[in-house]
Design an enzyme around this catalytic site. Structure first.
Site, PDB file in Angstrom:
ATOM      1  N   HIS A  38     -73.210 -74.931 -18.289  1.00  0.00           N
ATOM      2  CA  HIS A  38     -72.593 -74.315 -19.474  1.00  0.00           C
ATOM      3  C   HIS A  38     -72.245 -75.397 -20.483  1.00  0.00           C
ATOM      4  O   HIS A  38     -72.360 -76.589 -20.195  1.00  0.00           O
ATOM      5  CB  HIS A  38     -71.395 -73.440 -19.102  1.00  0.00           C
ATOM      6  CG  HIS A  38     -70.201 -74.182 -18.576  1.00  0.00           C
ATOM      7  ND1 HIS A  38     -70.208 -74.857 -17.374  1.00  0.00           N
ATOM      8  CD2 HIS A  38     -68.950 -74.359 -19.082  1.00  0.00           C
ATOM      9  CE1 HIS A  38     -69.021 -75.396 -17.163  1.00  0.00           C
ATOM     10  NE2 HIS A  38     -68.235 -75.124 -18.188  1.00  0.00           N
ATOM     11  N   HIS A  40     -69.569 -76.647 -22.063  1.00  0.00           N
ATOM     12  CA  HIS A  40     -68.344 -77.439 -22.246  1.00  0.00           C
ATOM     13  C   HIS A  40     -68.628 -78.944 -22.163  1.00  0.00           C
ATOM     14  O   HIS A  40     -69.435 -79.379 -21.342  1.00  0.00           O
ATOM     15  CB  HIS A  40     -67.296 -77.033 -21.204  1.00  0.00           C
ATOM     16  CG  HIS A  40     -66.646 -75.719 -21.523  1.00  0.00           C
ATOM     17  ND1 HIS A  40     -66.012 -74.932 -20.582  1.00  0.00           N
ATOM     18  CD2 HIS A  40     -66.542 -75.045 -22.697  1.00  0.00           C
ATOM     19  CE1 HIS A  40     -65.539 -73.837 -21.165  1.00  0.00           C
ATOM     20  NE2 HIS A  40     -65.849 -73.880 -22.447  1.00  0.00           N
ATOM     21  N   ASP A  42     -67.141 -81.440 -20.905  1.00  0.00           N
ATOM     22  CA  ASP A  42     -66.967 -82.149 -19.626  1.00  0.00           C
ATOM     23  C   ASP A  42     -68.127 -81.853 -18.661  1.00  0.00           C
ATOM     24  O   ASP A  42     -68.128 -82.332 -17.527  1.00  0.00           O
ATOM     25  CB  ASP A  42     -65.598 -81.853 -18.986  1.00  0.00           C
ATOM     26  CG  ASP A  42     -65.367 -80.384 -18.702  1.00  0.00           C
ATOM     27  OD1 ASP A  42     -65.921 -79.528 -19.435  1.00  0.00           O
ATOM     28  OD2 ASP A  42     -64.635 -80.078 -17.740  1.00  0.00           O
ATOM     29  N   HIS A  43     -69.114 -81.082 -19.133  1.00  0.00           N
ATOM     30  CA  HIS A  43     -70.338 -80.826 -18.346  1.00  0.00           C
ATOM     31  C   HIS A  43     -71.597 -81.319 -19.053  1.00  0.00           C
ATOM     32  O   HIS A  43     -72.660 -81.363 -18.453  1.00  0.00           O
ATOM     33  CB  HIS A  43     -70.470 -79.323 -18.040  1.00  0.00           C
ATOM     34  CG  HIS A  43     -69.348 -78.811 -17.197  1.00  0.00           C
ATOM     35  ND1 HIS A  43     -69.504 -78.441 -15.874  1.00  0.00           N
ATOM     36  CD2 HIS A  43     -68.026 -78.663 -17.471  1.00  0.00           C
ATOM     37  CE1 HIS A  43     -68.330 -78.081 -15.376  1.00  0.00           C
ATOM     38  NE2 HIS A  43     -67.421 -78.196 -16.332  1.00  0.00           N
ATOM     39  N   HIS A  94     -66.529 -67.473 -17.506  1.00  0.00           N
ATOM     40  CA  HIS A  94     -65.881 -68.701 -17.999  1.00  0.00           C
ATOM     41  C   HIS A  94     -66.397 -69.006 -19.404  1.00  0.00           C
ATOM     42  O   HIS A  94     -65.624 -69.243 -20.324  1.00  0.00           O
ATOM     43  CB  HIS A  94     -66.195 -69.837 -17.026  1.00  0.00           C
ATOM     44  CG  HIS A  94     -65.669 -71.175 -17.437  1.00  0.00           C
ATOM     45  ND1 HIS A  94     -64.328 -71.477 -17.465  1.00  0.00           N
ATOM     46  CD2 HIS A  94     -66.316 -72.302 -17.833  1.00  0.00           C
ATOM     47  CE1 HIS A  94     -64.180 -72.734 -17.869  1.00  0.00           C
ATOM     48  NE2 HIS A  94     -65.360 -73.255 -18.102  1.00  0.00           N
ATOM     49  N   ASP A 117     -68.207 -74.026 -13.593  1.00  0.00           N
ATOM     50  CA  ASP A 117     -66.796 -73.630 -13.605  1.00  0.00           C
ATOM     51  C   ASP A 117     -66.629 -72.136 -13.333  1.00  0.00           C
ATOM     52  O   ASP A 117     -65.715 -71.494 -13.859  1.00  0.00           O
ATOM     53  CB  ASP A 117     -66.156 -73.976 -14.964  1.00  0.00           C
ATOM     54  CG  ASP A 117     -65.961 -75.474 -15.136  1.00  0.00           C
ATOM     55  OD1 ASP A 117     -66.133 -76.223 -14.147  1.00  0.00           O
ATOM     56  OD2 ASP A 117     -65.641 -75.893 -16.264  1.00  0.00           O
ATOM     57  N   HIS A 155     -65.261 -79.039 -10.158  1.00  0.00           N
ATOM     58  CA  HIS A 155     -63.970 -79.738 -10.201  1.00  0.00           C
ATOM     59  C   HIS A 155     -63.265 -79.628  -8.849  1.00  0.00           C
ATOM     60  O   HIS A 155     -63.359 -78.601  -8.193  1.00  0.00           O
ATOM     61  CB  HIS A 155     -63.050 -79.149 -11.283  1.00  0.00           C
ATOM     62  CG  HIS A 155     -63.602 -79.253 -12.679  1.00  0.00           C
ATOM     63  ND1 HIS A 155     -63.574 -80.438 -13.398  1.00  0.00           N
ATOM     64  CD2 HIS A 155     -64.199 -78.343 -13.465  1.00  0.00           C
ATOM     65  CE1 HIS A 155     -64.135 -80.226 -14.594  1.00  0.00           C
ATOM     66  NE2 HIS A 155     -64.526 -78.968 -14.658  1.00  0.00           N
TER      67      HIS A 155
END
Ligand SMILES: [Zn+2]
Length: 245
Positions: A38, A40, A42-43, A94, A117, A155
């Site tokens: 996805h 975001h 942090d990915h 998400h 996530d 995570h």
């Protein structure tokens, strides 16, 4: 990072640094592919630098903004990387276009799930873009995979998720046992991941919202009417977690 011979695949590189470090320690290894679940940061934060340095091919969700160029994927697609056939599962909730990658069992290796996530050990992702109904259906699709699937969550939120799970299901003996195991691992500096899907079905309240114990706890906490439907119960469970300290 998954290795096949002299090649590697990474999933959701939020930061290129650790991948470069791992590759530097293994000069025989080439990064061949990057899979993204996805949009975001942090990915995806490491995607551009890794692609530029290695020429790795990038796959990602068709309905999300991933650093171009990438091969867009939708539900039912198969990604063939280094002889591995990853199956794509749509898991909105998400984010609106979130996908998961499932690698069936092969060569005596248990199946692998890269779910970003969507599913965490003992928990699930927050609903930033999707509805509770979408997330419930997405989690149902993941829960239906083989029980020995190793769930590679994005995570390490396990212990904090398990504190909430115990508030929901204080009498779940499997949950108490699993919590003790995870606390011991974390005390030794070890990860709790990957998680086993069969265990998640027994301990994760977000895969258990139709269980009588979980439904009753949510109805009491959120003061839902007795005839509240499964989506309303799931939504209230997710809200309870959002507010839980
Ligand atoms: Zn995310």
């Amino acid at each position: 990072m998954l290795q096949v011979g002299a090649h590697a695949v990474v999933v959701d590189p939020g930061d290129a640094g650790p991948v470069f470090d791992a590759l530097a320690q293994r000069p025989d290894l080439t990064l061949a592919a990057i899979l993204v679940t996805h949009h975001h940061p942090d990915h995806t934060g490491g995607v551009a630098a890794l692609r530029e340095a290695t020429g790795a091919q990038v796959w990602g969700p068709a309905r999300e903004n991933i650093p171009e160029p990438f091969t867009p994927l939708a539900h039912g697609a198969q990604v063939d990387v280094l002889g591995l056939g990853f199956q794509v599962i749509d898991v909105p909730g998400h984010t609106a276009g979130h996908i998961a990658y499932f690698l069936p069992a092969q060569g005596g290796q248990a199946p692998l799930l890269f779910c970003g996530d969507t599913l965490f050990s003992g928990g699930c992702g927050r609903l930033f873009e999707g509805s509770p109904q979408q997330m419930l259906h997405s989690l149902d699709a993941l829960a239906a995979l083989p029980g020995d699937t190793r769930v590679c969550c994005a995570h390490e939120y396990t212990l904090s998720n398990l504190r909430f799970a115990q508030a929901v299901e204080p009498v779940n003996a499997d949950l108490a046992r699993y919590t003790a195991q995870c606390e011991a691992l974390r005390a030794q500096g070890q990860p709790t991941l990957p998680a086993e899907l069969a265990t998640e079905r027994r301990i994760n309240p977000f895969l258990r919202s139709r269980e009588a114990t979980v439904t009753a706890a949510v109805q009491q906490h959120a003061r839902l009417p007795a005839d509240a439907g499964e989506v309303a119960v799931f939504a209230a469970l997710r809200q309870w977690k959002n507010d839980f300290r």
